[in-house]
Design a protein around this motif. Structure first.
Motif, PDB file in Angstrom:
ATOM      1  N   GLY A   1      -4.267 -14.661 -11.850  1.00  0.00           N
ATOM      2  CA  GLY A   1      -3.457 -14.113 -10.765  1.00  0.00           C
ATOM      3  C   GLY A   1      -4.278 -13.475  -9.671  1.00  0.00           C
ATOM      4  N   TRP A   2      -3.598 -12.896  -8.704  1.00  0.00           N
ATOM      5  CA  TRP A   2      -4.243 -12.249  -7.564  1.00  0.00           C
ATOM      6  C   TRP A   2      -4.626 -10.818  -7.933  1.00  0.00           C
ATOM      7  CZ3 TRP A   2      -5.537 -14.580  -2.995  1.00  0.00           C
ATOM      8  CH2 TRP A   2      -5.088 -15.902  -2.854  1.00  0.00           C
ATOM      9  N   LYS A   3      -5.810 -10.395  -7.465  1.00  0.00           N
ATOM     10  CA  LYS A   3      -6.318  -9.066  -7.806  1.00  0.00           C
ATOM     11  C   LYS A   3      -6.891  -8.389  -6.571  1.00  0.00           C
ATOM     12  CE  LYS A   3      -7.435 -10.242 -12.526  1.00  0.00           C
ATOM     13  NZ  LYS A   3      -8.052  -9.568 -13.641  1.00  0.00           N
ATOM     14  N   LEU A   4      -6.701  -7.092  -6.546  1.00  0.00           N
ATOM     15  CA  LEU A   4      -7.161  -6.258  -5.450  1.00  0.00           C
ATOM     16  C   LEU A   4      -8.578  -5.761  -5.747  1.00  0.00           C
ATOM     17  CD1 LEU A   4      -6.271  -4.705  -2.857  1.00  0.00           C
ATOM     18  CD2 LEU A   4      -5.338  -2.968  -4.376  1.00  0.00           C
TER      19      LEU A   4
ATOM     20  N   ALA B   1      -1.016 -12.369  -1.767  1.00  0.00           N
ATOM     21  CA  ALA B   1      -1.879 -11.198  -1.553  1.00  0.00           C
ATOM     22  C   ALA B   1      -1.058  -9.990  -1.110  1.00  0.00           C
ATOM     23  CB  ALA B   1      -2.956 -11.524  -0.517  1.00  0.00           C
ATOM     24  N   ARG B   2      -0.115 -10.195  -0.201  1.00  0.00           N
ATOM     25  CA  ARG B   2       0.766  -9.096   0.236  1.00  0.00           C
ATOM     26  C   ARG B   2       1.529  -8.520  -0.957  1.00  0.00           C
ATOM     27  NH1 ARG B   2       2.830  -9.103   5.803  1.00  0.00           N
ATOM     28  NH2 ARG B   2       1.666 -10.583   7.051  1.00  0.00           N
ATOM     29  N   ALA B   3       2.067  -9.414  -1.782  1.00  0.00           N
ATOM     30  CA  ALA B   3       2.850  -8.972  -2.946  1.00  0.00           C
ATOM     31  C   ALA B   3       1.977  -8.189  -3.920  1.00  0.00           C
ATOM     32  CB  ALA B   3       3.481 -10.180  -3.643  1.00  0.00           C
ATOM     33  N   THR B   4       0.734  -8.605  -4.093  1.00  0.00           N
ATOM     34  CA  THR B   4      -0.188  -7.898  -4.995  1.00  0.00           C
ATOM     35  C   THR B   4      -0.451  -6.490  -4.488  1.00  0.00           C
ATOM     36  OG1 THR B   4      -1.209  -9.976  -5.673  1.00  0.00           O
ATOM     37  CG2 THR B   4      -2.495  -7.957  -6.026  1.00  0.00           C
ATOM     38  N   VAL B   5      -0.677  -6.346  -3.192  1.00  0.00           N
ATOM     39  CA  VAL B   5      -0.905  -5.019  -2.607  1.00  0.00           C
ATOM     40  C   VAL B   5       0.329  -4.146  -2.806  1.00  0.00           C
ATOM     41  CG1 VAL B   5      -1.255  -3.773  -0.423  1.00  0.00           C
ATOM     42  CG2 VAL B   5      -2.654  -5.778  -0.956  1.00  0.00           C
ATOM     43  N   ARG B   6       1.498  -4.692  -2.540  1.00  0.00           N
ATOM     44  CA  ARG B   6       2.733  -3.909  -2.716  1.00  0.00           C
ATOM     45  C   ARG B   6       2.930  -3.490  -4.168  1.00  0.00           C
ATOM     46  NH1 ARG B   6       5.070  -8.120   0.693  1.00  0.00           N
ATOM     47  NH2 ARG B   6       5.037  -7.346   2.824  1.00  0.00           N
ATOM     48  N   ARG B   7       2.731  -4.440  -5.103  1.00  0.00           N
ATOM     49  CA  ARG B   7       2.887  -4.130  -6.534  1.00  0.00           C
ATOM     50  C   ARG B   7       1.928  -3.023  -6.963  1.00  0.00           C
ATOM     51  NH1 ARG B   7       3.172  -9.524  -7.473  1.00  0.00           N
ATOM     52  NH2 ARG B   7       1.048  -9.603  -8.285  1.00  0.00           N
TER      53      ARG B   7
ATOM     54  N   MET C   1      -6.112   0.291   6.690  1.00  0.00           N
ATOM     55  CA  MET C   1      -7.074   0.057   5.622  1.00  0.00           C
ATOM     56  C   MET C   1      -7.193  -1.458   5.446  1.00  0.00           C
ATOM     57  SD  MET C   1      -6.869   1.301   1.646  1.00  0.00           S
ATOM     58  CE  MET C   1      -7.489   2.956   1.878  1.00  0.00           C
ATOM     59  N   LEU C   2      -8.424  -1.932   5.292  1.00  0.00           N
ATOM     60  CA  LEU C   2      -8.660  -3.346   5.063  1.00  0.00           C
ATOM     61  C   LEU C   2      -8.889  -3.555   3.568  1.00  0.00           C
ATOM     62  CD1 LEU C   2      -8.954  -6.053   6.502  1.00  0.00           C
ATOM     63  CD2 LEU C   2     -11.401  -5.593   6.691  1.00  0.00           C
ATOM     64  N   LEU C   3      -8.040  -4.374   2.966  1.00  0.00           N
ATOM     65  CA  LEU C   3      -8.087  -4.615   1.521  1.00  0.00           C
ATOM     66  C   LEU C   3      -8.391  -6.079   1.253  1.00  0.00           C
ATOM     67  CD1 LEU C   3      -4.805  -2.685   0.753  1.00  0.00           C
ATOM     68  CD2 LEU C   3      -7.121  -1.869   0.277  1.00  0.00           C
ATOM     69  N   ARG C   4      -9.253  -6.324   0.312  1.00  0.00           N
ATOM     70  CA  ARG C   4      -9.576  -7.697  -0.074  1.00  0.00           C
ATOM     71  C   ARG C   4      -8.833  -8.012  -1.362  1.00  0.00           C
ATOM     72  NH1 ARG C   4     -13.816 -11.444   0.721  1.00  0.00           N
ATOM     73  NH2 ARG C   4     -14.257 -12.679  -1.141  1.00  0.00           N
ATOM     74  N   VAL C   5      -8.089  -9.118  -1.350  1.00  0.00           N
ATOM     75  CA  VAL C   5      -7.335  -9.565  -2.508  1.00  0.00           C
ATOM     76  C   VAL C   5      -7.864 -10.953  -2.860  1.00  0.00           C
ATOM     77  CG1 VAL C   5      -5.042  -9.974  -3.465  1.00  0.00           C
ATOM     78  CG2 VAL C   5      -5.336  -8.267  -1.664  1.00  0.00           C
ATOM     79  N   GLU C   6      -8.251 -11.123  -4.126  1.00  0.00           N
ATOM     80  CA  GLU C   6      -8.901 -12.360  -4.558  1.00  0.00           C
ATOM     81  C   GLU C   6      -8.047 -13.097  -5.593  1.00  0.00           C
ATOM     82  OE1 GLU C   6     -12.660 -10.982  -6.026  1.00  0.00           O
ATOM     83  OE2 GLU C   6     -13.288 -10.267  -4.046  1.00  0.00           O
ATOM     84  N   GLU C   7      -8.126 -14.418  -5.538  1.00  0.00           N
ATOM     85  CA  GLU C   7      -7.373 -15.261  -6.466  1.00  0.00           C
ATOM     86  C   GLU C   7      -8.227 -15.562  -7.701  1.00  0.00           C
ATOM     87  OE1 GLU C   7      -4.686 -19.292  -6.302  1.00  0.00           O
ATOM     88  OE2 GLU C   7      -6.387 -19.141  -4.941  1.00  0.00           O
ATOM     89  N   TYR C   8      -7.632 -15.327  -8.865  1.00  0.00           N
ATOM     90  CA  TYR C   8      -8.267 -15.620 -10.150  1.00  0.00           C
ATOM     91  C   TYR C   8      -7.305 -16.480 -10.959  1.00  0.00           C
ATOM     92  CZ  TYR C   8     -11.834 -12.182  -9.127  1.00  0.00           C
ATOM     93  OH  TYR C   8     -12.885 -11.513  -8.556  1.00  0.00           O
TER      94      TYR C   8
END
Length: 129
Positions: free
Chosen positions: A124-127, A36-42, A114-121
């Motif tokens: 892959g992971w999506k914001l 999830a961290r990596a998805t936010v950074r990307r 900021m609170l971000l929700r990252v979900e697993e599909y």
């Protein structure tokens, strides 16, 4: 002497099983939070270019038109990632991670994270924005 007898009465197997169960859960959570961290950074690294071919797959349910509107709005306000503060698996949904991130808007760092929700599909992971 009584203490010694009581401590010996606790089955060692139960102690080891509890310890192993606790350790077994850890890598799964750690893997999820890191993904999830990596998805936010990307996402925030790719945001300035505004390329929905790259950003779209990182967003939940965003078709080309909605991706473009979201990306344009974020870029219009100069939203950028300063740092990812922490990430925790959502207690209500184990396929989601809540990420707290410090962001800037037009160069000014927001006081509140900021609170971000990252979900697993499956893909892959999506914001979710």
């Amino acid at each position: 002497m009584t203490r010694f007898v009581l401590m010996r009465a606790v089955p060692r197997a139960a102690v080891w099983l509890g310890l192993l169960a606790a350790l077994a859960c850890r890598p799964s959570e750690t893997g999820k939070t890191e993904a999830a961290r990596a998805t936010v950074r990307r996402f925030f690294e790719a945001l300035p270019a505004g390329d929905c071919a790259v950003l779209g797959p990182l967003l939940v349910g965003k078709g080309p038109d909605t991706c473009r509107a979201t990306v344009d709005e974020l870029n219009e306000h100069g939203v950028s990632l300063v740092e990812v503060l922490d990430a925790k698996v959502d207690g209500r949904d184990s396929s989601a991670v809540m990420v707290r991130a410090r962001v800037a808007r037009n160069g000014r760092v927001r006081e509140q994270p900021m609170l971000l929700r990252v979900e697993e599909y499956p893909e892959g992971w999506k914001l979710r924005l």
